[in-house]
Design an enzyme around this catalytic site. Structure first.
Site, PDB file in Angstrom:
ATOM      1  N   LEU A   1       0.985  -1.040  -0.734  1.00  0.00           N
ATOM      2  CA  LEU A   1       0.072  -0.011  -0.150  1.00  0.00           C
ATOM      3  C   LEU A   1       0.627   0.905   0.277  1.00  0.00           C
ATOM      4  CD1 LEU A   1      -3.075  -0.592   2.437  1.00  0.00           C
ATOM      5  CD2 LEU A   1      -3.101  -0.330  -0.288  1.00  0.00           C
TER       6      LEU A   1
ATOM      7  N   CYS B   1      -6.909  -4.892   3.884  1.00  0.00           N
ATOM      8  CA  CYS B   1      -6.089  -4.319   4.655  1.00  0.00           C
ATOM      9  C   CYS B   1      -5.823  -4.545   6.084  1.00  0.00           C
ATOM     10  CB  CYS B   1      -6.300  -2.869   4.434  1.00  0.00           C
ATOM     11  SG  CYS B   1      -6.516  -2.153   3.058  1.00  0.00           S
TER      12      CYS B   1
HETATM   13  C1  LIG Z   1       1.285  -4.940  -8.518  1.00  0.00           C
HETATM   14  C2  LIG Z   1      -0.294  -4.675  -8.089  1.00  0.00           C
HETATM   15  C3  LIG Z   1      -0.100  -4.246  -6.807  1.00  0.00           C
HETATM   16  C4  LIG Z   1      -2.205  -3.411  -6.600  1.00  0.00           C
HETATM   17  N1  LIG Z   1      -2.260  -2.963  -5.661  1.00  0.00           N
HETATM   18  C5  LIG Z   1      -3.766  -3.558  -5.326  1.00  0.00           C
HETATM   19  C6  LIG Z   1      -4.071  -2.272  -4.477  1.00  0.00           C
HETATM   20  O1  LIG Z   1      -3.573  -1.111  -4.488  1.00  0.00           O
HETATM   21  N2  LIG Z   1      -5.444  -1.807  -4.140  1.00  0.00           N
HETATM   22  C7  LIG Z   1      -5.888  -2.946  -4.550  1.00  0.00           C
HETATM   23  O2  LIG Z   1      -7.667  -3.162  -4.053  1.00  0.00           O
HETATM   24  N3  LIG Z   1      -6.095  -4.410  -5.326  1.00  0.00           N
HETATM   25  C8  LIG Z   1      -4.309  -3.555  -6.207  1.00  0.00           C
HETATM   26  N4  LIG Z   1      -3.719  -5.070  -6.367  1.00  0.00           N
HETATM   27  C9  LIG Z   1      -4.970  -6.168  -6.883  1.00  0.00           C
HETATM   28  C10 LIG Z   1      -5.746  -5.912  -8.386  1.00  0.00           C
HETATM   29  O3  LIG Z   1      -6.477  -4.679  -8.630  1.00  0.00           O
HETATM   30  C11 LIG Z   1      -6.152  -6.758  -9.030  1.00  0.00           C
HETATM   31  O4  LIG Z   1      -7.436  -7.191  -8.160  1.00  0.00           O
HETATM   32  C12 LIG Z   1      -5.079  -8.083  -8.781  1.00  0.00           C
HETATM   33  O5  LIG Z   1      -4.347  -8.799  -9.397  1.00  0.00           O
HETATM   34  C13 LIG Z   1      -6.982  -9.819  -9.697  1.00  0.00           C
HETATM   35  O6  LIG Z   1      -6.356  -9.141 -11.020  1.00  0.00           O
HETATM   36  P1  LIG Z   1      -5.543  -8.846 -12.151  1.00  0.00           P
HETATM   37  O7  LIG Z   1      -4.944 -10.370 -11.983  1.00  0.00           O
HETATM   38  O8  LIG Z   1      -5.840  -8.899 -13.731  1.00  0.00           O
HETATM   39  O9  LIG Z   1      -4.185  -8.551 -11.707  1.00  0.00           O
HETATM   40  C14 LIG Z   1      -2.838  -5.230  -6.889  1.00  0.00           C
HETATM   41  C15 LIG Z   1      -2.325  -6.057  -7.660  1.00  0.00           C
HETATM   42  C16 LIG Z   1      -0.553  -5.696  -8.495  1.00  0.00           C
HETATM   43  C17 LIG Z   1      -0.360  -7.007  -9.611  1.00  0.00           C
END
Ligand SMILES: Cc1cc2nc3c(=O)[nH]c(=O)nc-3n(C[C@H](O)[C@H](O)[C@H](O)COP(=O)(O)O)c2cc1C
Length: 306
Positions: free
Chosen positions: A74, A130
């Site tokens: 975060l 969180c």
């Molecule tokens: C590098 C990175 C940072 C992320 N930061 C957050 C975040 O700050 N808040 C959040 O709710 N999800 C965060 N996620 C989760 C993504 O929003 C998403 O829910 C998750 O990666 C699944 O989608 P994807 O497979 O397309 O990446 C993060 C994911 C990645 C890869």
């Protein structure tokens, strides 16, 4: 004729249903020279806490065979900076903005949501993954009581704005927690957050990530995400933003068929920063080819008879 891609997410009207997933597209502005931000349905901002956070020690990301692990922790500049510098600029560019709020206490979530609502964002997403410092570090999404308390505080702070509860699938029973946040006033759901994971550095004989564990995302989690969207769509009447491993137009179509009203691209942005807008164009093409005049015809269509 061009197919209609407009959707209504609990009152939030979007010209198309393809969003960026929180934390994978910064605050949008970083990509303004590379991507036509106005062509994205909405930009979901990186999660923001009240005060700035440094995040976890490096390394914080590592590639895995079918995705990636991250332990960003975060890192963010804090709500006052984002509200004063980022939101006005995105609004000036005509971008729909969904703020992702985070915090270590229920009160902090409420305060961050209040500030974003006052700044004129279009909706709020509640990051329930969180740690709750007051409860020994358990994540808010772990129990119905904690998830509901945070959602209720954000609901109250957000005024009339739609509030989407972002859930993972590993904290507790998905449908129980989804039911608790719906009762607490969530307008819809964002599904799913990352799954827990670990990678090992064989040469150094230790975990790759500085934080030891991280969140797994990308194609590896797509079937889990589709399962979550399917379950929650079936059980509740509220809109779902589906995400997890979307790397192509056909991946996105699978999410719509399972019940997502909109989709978000996360890990895919690291491979191709223009993927979101390419999927918008891909949906137009795919729907036209199948003589589907409106994307809404596809939402939940895989449930027919199931
Ligand atoms: C590098 C990175 C940072 C992320 N930061 C957050 C975040 O700050 N808040 C959040 O709710 N999800 C965060 N996620 C989760 C993504 O929003 C998403 O829910 C998750 O990666 C699944 O989608 P994807 O497979 O397309 O990446 C993060 C994911 C990645 C890869």
């Amino acid at each position: 004729m061009k197919p209609d891609l407009e959707v209504n997410l609990a009152g939030l009207r979007l010209k198309n249903p393809v969003l960026t997933a929180s934390g994978t597209f910064g605050f949008g502005l970083e990509y303004a020279r590379l991507v036509d931000l106005g062509a994205i349905g909405a930009v979901v901002l990186k999660s923001v806490t009240l005060h700035s956070r440094q995040g976890n020690p490096p390394p914080r990301v590592t590639e895995t065979p079918a995705g990636m692990l991250n332990s960003i922790g975060l890192e963010n500049p804090g709500a006052p900076a984002v509200v004063s510098k980022v939101v006005p600029e995105l609004k000036r560019l005509g971008v729909k903005v969904i703020a992702s709020v985070a915090g270590e206490t229920v009160e902090e979530y409420g305060e961050v949501a209040r500030r974003f609502a006052a700044a004129g964002v279009d909706a709020i997403e509640v990051n329930l993954s969180c740690p709750n410092v007051a409860r020994g570090g358990l994540t808010f999404g772990c129990t119905r009581g904690m998830a509901a308390a945070v959602t209720a505080a954000v609901r109250q702070a957000a005024g009339d704005l739609p509030v989407f509860a972002k859930l993972g699938v590993t904290g507790g029973n998905l449908l129980e927690i989804a039911g608790a946040v719906a009762e607490a006033g969530a307008s819809g759901f964002s599904l799913i957050n990352t799954l827990p994971g670990l990678a090992v550095d064989l040469r150094q004989r230790r975990p790759v990530l500085g934080n030891v564990t991280g969140g797994l995302s990308g194609p590896a989690i797509k079937p889990v995400a589709l399962w979550a969207v399917w379950q929650v769509y079936k059980a509740f009447k509220l809109p779902v933003i589906g995400m997890g491993g979307i790397m192509s137009t056909s991946d996105a179509l699978e999410f719509f068929l399972c019940g997502a009203t909109a989709v978000a691209v996360g890990t895919g942005n690291f491979v191709n920063p223009r993927l979101t807008t390419e999927i918008v164009a891909g949906l137009e093409k795919a729907l036209a080819a199948e003589h589907v005049s409106d994307i809404k015809e596809l939402i939940g269509a895989a449930h027919n008879g199931k």
